[in-house]
Design a protein around this motif. Structure first.
Motif, PDB file in Angstrom:
ATOM      1  N   GLY A   1       0.261  -1.433  -0.042  1.00  0.00           N
ATOM      2  CA  GLY A   1       0.456  -0.087  -0.208  1.00  0.00           C
ATOM      3  C   GLY A   1       0.576   1.438  -0.140  1.00  0.00           C
ATOM      4  N   ARG A   2       1.937   1.061  -0.564  1.00  0.00           N
ATOM      5  CA  ARG A   2       2.745   2.688  -0.182  1.00  0.00           C
ATOM      6  C   ARG A   2       2.336   3.756  -1.826  1.00  0.00           C
ATOM      7  NH1 ARG A   2       2.843   3.108   3.682  1.00  0.00           N
ATOM      8  NH2 ARG A   2       4.387   4.513   3.612  1.00  0.00           N
ATOM      9  N   PRO A   3       1.878   4.597  -0.967  1.00  0.00           N
ATOM     10  CA  PRO A   3       1.442   5.336  -1.748  1.00  0.00           C
ATOM     11  C   PRO A   3       1.597   6.020  -3.457  1.00  0.00           C
ATOM     12  CG  PRO A   3       2.271   6.554   0.030  1.00  0.00           C
ATOM     13  CD  PRO A   3       2.422   5.295   0.014  1.00  0.00           C
ATOM     14  N   ARG A   4       3.536   6.231  -3.221  1.00  0.00           N
ATOM     15  CA  ARG A   4       3.765   6.268  -4.782  1.00  0.00           C
ATOM     16  C   ARG A   4       3.809   5.374  -6.188  1.00  0.00           C
ATOM     17  NH1 ARG A   4       9.806   8.891  -4.286  1.00  0.00           N
ATOM     18  NH2 ARG A   4       9.074   9.046  -6.080  1.00  0.00           N
ATOM     19  N   ALA A   5       4.146   4.068  -5.072  1.00  0.00           N
ATOM     20  CA  ALA A   5       3.910   3.370  -6.074  1.00  0.00           C
ATOM     21  C   ALA A   5       3.010   2.968  -7.261  1.00  0.00           C
ATOM     22  CB  ALA A   5       4.026   1.666  -5.488  1.00  0.00           C
ATOM     23  N   ALA A   6       1.668   2.961  -6.767  1.00  0.00           N
ATOM     24  CA  ALA A   6       0.671   2.471  -7.780  1.00  0.00           C
ATOM     25  C   ALA A   6       1.393   4.130  -9.099  1.00  0.00           C
ATOM     26  CB  ALA A   6      -0.636   2.911  -6.730  1.00  0.00           C
ATOM     27  N   GLY A   7       1.434   5.196  -8.893  1.00  0.00           N
ATOM     28  CA  GLY A   7       0.842   6.259  -9.487  1.00  0.00           C
ATOM     29  C   GLY A   7       2.667   5.865 -10.290  1.00  0.00           C
ATOM     30  N   LEU A   8       3.737   5.073 -10.137  1.00  0.00           N
ATOM     31  CA  LEU A   8       4.836   5.423 -11.251  1.00  0.00           C
ATOM     32  C   LEU A   8       4.195   3.759 -12.180  1.00  0.00           C
ATOM     33  CD1 LEU A   8       7.225   5.697  -8.610  1.00  0.00           C
ATOM     34  CD2 LEU A   8       7.234   6.966 -10.118  1.00  0.00           C
ATOM     35  N   ARG A   9       4.554   2.822 -10.970  1.00  0.00           N
ATOM     36  CA  ARG A   9       3.860   1.473 -11.635  1.00  0.00           C
ATOM     37  C   ARG A   9       3.310   1.455 -12.816  1.00  0.00           C
ATOM     38  NH1 ARG A   9       0.516  -3.654 -10.402  1.00  0.00           N
ATOM     39  NH2 ARG A   9       1.968  -5.340 -11.551  1.00  0.00           N
ATOM     40  N   ASP A  10       2.037   2.277 -12.779  1.00  0.00           N
ATOM     41  CA  ASP A  10       1.154   2.226 -13.981  1.00  0.00           C
ATOM     42  C   ASP A  10       1.919   3.274 -15.326  1.00  0.00           C
ATOM     43  OD1 ASP A  10      -0.918   1.229 -12.920  1.00  0.00           O
ATOM     44  OD2 ASP A  10      -2.402   2.782 -12.163  1.00  0.00           O
ATOM     45  N   GLN A  11       2.480   4.304 -15.330  1.00  0.00           N
ATOM     46  CA  GLN A  11       3.485   4.458 -16.424  1.00  0.00           C
ATOM     47  C   GLN A  11       3.419   3.075 -16.790  1.00  0.00           C
ATOM     48  OE1 GLN A  11       5.123   8.442 -15.462  1.00  0.00           O
ATOM     49  NE2 GLN A  11       4.097   7.989 -13.147  1.00  0.00           N
ATOM     50  N   ILE A  12       4.465   2.618 -15.862  1.00  0.00           N
ATOM     51  CA  ILE A  12       5.580   1.814 -16.970  1.00  0.00           C
ATOM     52  C   ILE A  12       3.656   0.559 -17.362  1.00  0.00           C
ATOM     53  CG2 ILE A  12       6.411  -0.931 -16.758  1.00  0.00           C
ATOM     54  CD1 ILE A  12       8.272   0.823 -14.253  1.00  0.00           C
ATOM     55  N   ARG A  13       3.464   0.446 -16.510  1.00  0.00           N
ATOM     56  CA  ARG A  13       2.285  -0.914 -17.770  1.00  0.00           C
ATOM     57  C   ARG A  13       1.451  -0.017 -18.297  1.00  0.00           C
ATOM     58  NH1 ARG A  13      -2.267  -1.820 -14.226  1.00  0.00           N
ATOM     59  NH2 ARG A  13      -2.026  -3.987 -14.638  1.00  0.00           N
ATOM     60  N   ARG A  14       1.449   0.880 -18.678  1.00  0.00           N
ATOM     61  CA  ARG A  14       0.584   1.428 -19.905  1.00  0.00           C
ATOM     62  C   ARG A  14       1.039   1.856 -21.129  1.00  0.00           C
ATOM     63  NH1 ARG A  14      -1.288   1.563 -22.948  1.00  0.00           N
ATOM     64  NH2 ARG A  14      -3.834   3.011 -24.050  1.00  0.00           N
ATOM     65  N   LEU A  15       3.192   1.657 -21.200  1.00  0.00           N
ATOM     66  CA  LEU A  15       3.654   1.728 -22.033  1.00  0.00           C
ATOM     67  C   LEU A  15       4.013   0.307 -22.500  1.00  0.00           C
ATOM     68  CD1 LEU A  15       5.527   4.815 -20.984  1.00  0.00           C
ATOM     69  CD2 LEU A  15       4.160   4.429 -22.860  1.00  0.00           C
ATOM     70  N   LEU A  16       3.108  -0.563 -21.541  1.00  0.00           N
ATOM     71  CA  LEU A  16       3.594  -1.758 -21.879  1.00  0.00           C
ATOM     72  C   LEU A  16       2.413  -2.465 -22.088  1.00  0.00           C
ATOM     73  CD1 LEU A  16       5.163  -3.117 -18.986  1.00  0.00           C
ATOM     74  CD2 LEU A  16       7.068  -3.165 -21.429  1.00  0.00           C
ATOM     75  N   GLY A  17       1.272  -2.045 -22.669  1.00  0.00           N
ATOM     76  CA  GLY A  17       0.255  -1.762 -23.077  1.00  0.00           C
ATOM     77  C   GLY A  17      -0.874  -2.259 -22.318  1.00  0.00           C
ATOM     78  N   HIS A  18      -1.114  -2.209 -20.605  1.00  0.00           N
ATOM     79  CA  HIS A  18      -1.853  -3.118 -20.005  1.00  0.00           C
ATOM     80  C   HIS A  18      -3.059  -1.383 -19.901  1.00  0.00           C
ATOM     81  CE1 HIS A  18       0.173  -6.408 -19.273  1.00  0.00           C
ATOM     82  NE2 HIS A  18       1.720  -5.567 -18.846  1.00  0.00           N
ATOM     83  N   THR A  19      -4.107  -1.931 -19.855  1.00  0.00           N
ATOM     84  CA  THR A  19      -4.942  -0.758 -18.973  1.00  0.00           C
ATOM     85  C   THR A  19      -5.992  -1.390 -18.361  1.00  0.00           C
ATOM     86  OG1 THR A  19      -7.001  -1.589 -21.409  1.00  0.00           O
ATOM     87  CG2 THR A  19      -5.405  -0.049 -21.969  1.00  0.00           C
ATOM     88  N   TYR A  20      -5.938  -2.830 -18.008  1.00  0.00           N
ATOM     89  CA  TYR A  20      -7.062  -2.975 -17.088  1.00  0.00           C
ATOM     90  C   TYR A  20      -6.399  -2.510 -15.331  1.00  0.00           C
ATOM     91  CZ  TYR A  20      -9.391  -6.026 -13.977  1.00  0.00           C
ATOM     92  OH  TYR A  20     -10.100  -6.600 -12.465  1.00  0.00           O
TER      93      TYR A  20
END
Length: 637
Positions: free
Chosen positions: A238-257
């Motif tokens: 639940g660390r607050p910064r992790a989601a926003g940073l990780r979502d940038q990687i995931r979106r550029l890898l083609g993930h949207t869910y």
């Protein structure tokens, strides 16, 4: 470290962090049972179970307990507050066979052939034979299955709650379950800290937050896989910064869910970068606009900006415009992509990536590219990996090998598309030498309508009317996509024309297009198994047709002097299977070799191109000739 040492260290840390997280001033009715004792002892557990008691339990059950649960009992004979929803975990005195007491076998019976450990699979008979570990909980059933055992003797643990509205969740062992509940405790406390402002800080959170910062730098150095794994671990706590940073990687890898850029959409510094990406998904998924406000987190100050972004994305006018050298490269790449040179556009972006700069410390990649209507389609998963692997923002690292271009040479790829693609059924195009794409409407455009539309997909272009206010009913106009067709050539192409090729009425637009230059016209209708295929090729120069041929099935008609390389008798052979498109392929290969032309597959199949309405591809009816039109009108009974 022995198993006993592991449990003692782990459970002590958990107990201390839990005690430190409690509000000593909380009202009496908000305190949990056993609250005072746990705060006093700083221990969530109970006294350890002696070996004799464990052996007695095993004798009563007729089974030796799995290793991790057995060693746990030697440190604590039960546990309080396992996560947020199991308030008391069974020790030796409370463990019992479940015997399907909750009647859940009716809902999740399991299949005899299900492999233990298969995703969402419950082994047959589990509800009857499993041990029940939950004593007090928020309607959570916690079972340990002696029929689902790994090579180390560990029994799988299954957790199910009706309010989750999902199948039982499986853990490989009791230890794996407890470690996940520890993460759940951290996640719930981090969420509460965010809502109440009451700090939740300890050695674990400090170490995780340090790992998040290191992951940010690791991502900027191009080691995105390592960074993503670190961020995923921090996110599990639940660390607050992790989601926003990780979502940038995931979106550029083609993930949207589940990509939501948590914490960034409500920040005015980052919202202009990430909200357009979410708006593009919102529009593509045809979501109701009432759900759009969810991304604002109740921040009314962003409502105007967010609504304007959504409107621009929906209308196709949004443009990704970062600052600096990378921003200039984005503008150049957009110009390349809008005329079909998507490989060149991608090369331009990658060359400038080291010069990209984040707008703030929570920004690790130009994720806003995903929302750009021209550049977003370029981001295939392979290219997303290449982008993420490029060191940027002043960080050093090894550059990745470039991804192979998406566009094959020549024209023959038109015969290789999947049957369901709009280009696979039929197509027609004009290639013009020495003319820019933007000039084509002036040569072959319809009177008064030969202007370029905004870039659109090939499928969307078919939604535009082919006629016009001044069009006669007999006219066969094309809604053609335009772009560059190799060095010094431009093209205008229509997929799946509204009419079939009829040589009696056909008028090649290449004649008009060829004034002062050369033009090539192709019309292809592959065989559908019932009708013979048709392939027409004609070449015009300085306003006059030089040669042409039409192949319909095995019949060949020729006008003028066709070059030997394009001789239809050589290209279309009687022994070819009708559905094989071999003659069409040979003709396209020969045409590409003869004139050095190509068509951009990626832009035509996945990207966006400008379109315009051409003049008619047929002649008007002459004296004594007639025509018929059909109109389909929807009426209500």
């Amino acid at each position: 470290m022995t198993d006993i040492d592991y449990w003692r260290t782990f459970l002590t840390r958990w107990s201390h962090e839990w005690a430190d997280a409690q509000d000593p001033d909380a009202p009496e009715d908000e305190r949990l049972a056993g609250h005072e004792e746990v705060l006093r002892t700083r221990w969530l557990g109970l006294p350890p179970a002696p070996e004799e008691r464990i052996l007695a339990l095993e004798g009563r059950l007729g089974h030796r307990l799995p290793p991790s649960y057995r060693s746990f009992l030697r440190v604590s004979d039960g546990w309080r507050h396992a996560g947020g929803f199991v308030w008391l975990l069974a020790g030796t005195a409370q463990v019992r066979w479940h015997q399907d007491a909750a009647g859940l076998s009716e809902w999740y019976p399991g299949e005899p052939d299900d492999e233990p450990g298969a995703e969402h699979a419950v082994p047959a008979g589990m509800w009857d034979r499993a041990l029940q570990l939950d004593v007090e909980s928020d309607a959570v059933h916690l079972l340990m299955d002696p029929g689902d055992v790994d090579a180390g003797g560990e029994w799988a643990v299954y957790s199910w709650a009706s309010w989750r509205a999902s199948p039982p969740e499986r853990y490989a062992s009791f230890r794996a379950f407890m470690e996940d509940m520890y993460r759940e405790f951290h996640t719930l406390e981090a969420d509460r800290a965010g809502r109440t402002g009451r700090a939740f800080v300890n050695d674990t959170t400090r170490a995780l937050d340090a790992s998040v910062e290191e992951a940010r730098l690791t991502a900027l150095r191009g080691r995105y896989a390592q960074a993503e794994a670190t961020l995923a671990e921090a996110l599990a706590y639940g660390r607050p910064r992790a989601a926003g940073l990780r979502d940038q990687i995931r979106r550029l890898l083609g993930h949207t869910y589940t990509v939501s850029f948590h914490g960034l959409t409500t920040d005015p510094l980052y919202a202009p970068e990430v909200l357009p990406v979410l708006a593009a998904e919102h529009v593509t998924a045809h979501r109701h606009d009432s759900s759009w406000a969810y991304h604002l987190g109740g921040n009314p100050a962003l409502a105007g900006t967010a609504d304007a972004i959504l409107r621009d994305v929906r209308e196709g006018t949004y443009r990704y415009t970062p600052d600096g050298p990378f921003g200039r490269a984005v503008a150049q790449a957009r110009e390349q992509a809008r005329w079909g040179d998507t490989d060149g556009a991608w090369h331009t972006l990658c060359a400038a990536l080291p010069e990209w700069r984040p707008v703030g410390p929570e920004h690790i990649a130009p994720v806003g590219l995903c929302a750009d209507p021209l550049l977003g389609p370029l981001l295939t998963p392979e290219r997303g990996r290449e982008l993420l692997a490029v060191p940027r923002a002043g960080q050093r690292g090894a550059r990745p090998a470039p991804v192979a271009g998406a566009d094959p040479p020549g024209l023959a790829w038109l015969t290789e598309l999947d049957p369901g693609h709009v280009l696979s059924s039929s197509y027609r195009f004009v290639l013009v030498e020495g003319v820019e794409p933007a000039e084509l409407p002036g040569r072959v455009g319809a009177d008064g309508a030969g202007v370029l539309t905004g870039p659109t997909t090939l499928w969307e272009s078919r939604m535009h009317p082919r006629g016009g206010a001044k069009a006669a009913e007999w006219e066969d106009r094309a809604r053609a996509a335009v772009g560059r067709a190799g060095d010094g050539w431009s093209f205008a192409l229509e997929a799946c024309p509204g009419t079939g090729f009829a040589e009696k009425w056909f008028v090649s637009p290449g004649v008009a297009a060829s004034h002062g230059t050369r033009a090539v016209t192709v019309w292809s209708e592959p065989s559908d198994g019932h009708r013979p295929g048709v392939f027409h090729l004609s070449v015009a120069e300085r306003g006059e047709e030089r040669y042409a041929f039409t192949v319909r099935g095995t019949a060949v008609g020729v006008r003028g002097s066709v070059p030997a390389a394009l001789d239809p008798e050589r290209l279309f052979r009687p022994e070819d299977p009708p559905a094989g498109r071999l003659g069409e392929r040979r003709a396209l290969e020969a045409l590409a070799a003869e004139y050095g032309v190509r068509l951009p597959r990626f832009a035509l199949t996945l990207g966006r191109l400008h379109t315009f309405l051409t003049g008619p591809w047929n002649r008007p009816p002459g004296p004594g000739e007639g025509y018929a039109t059909l109109r389909f009108v929807r009426t209500r009974p």
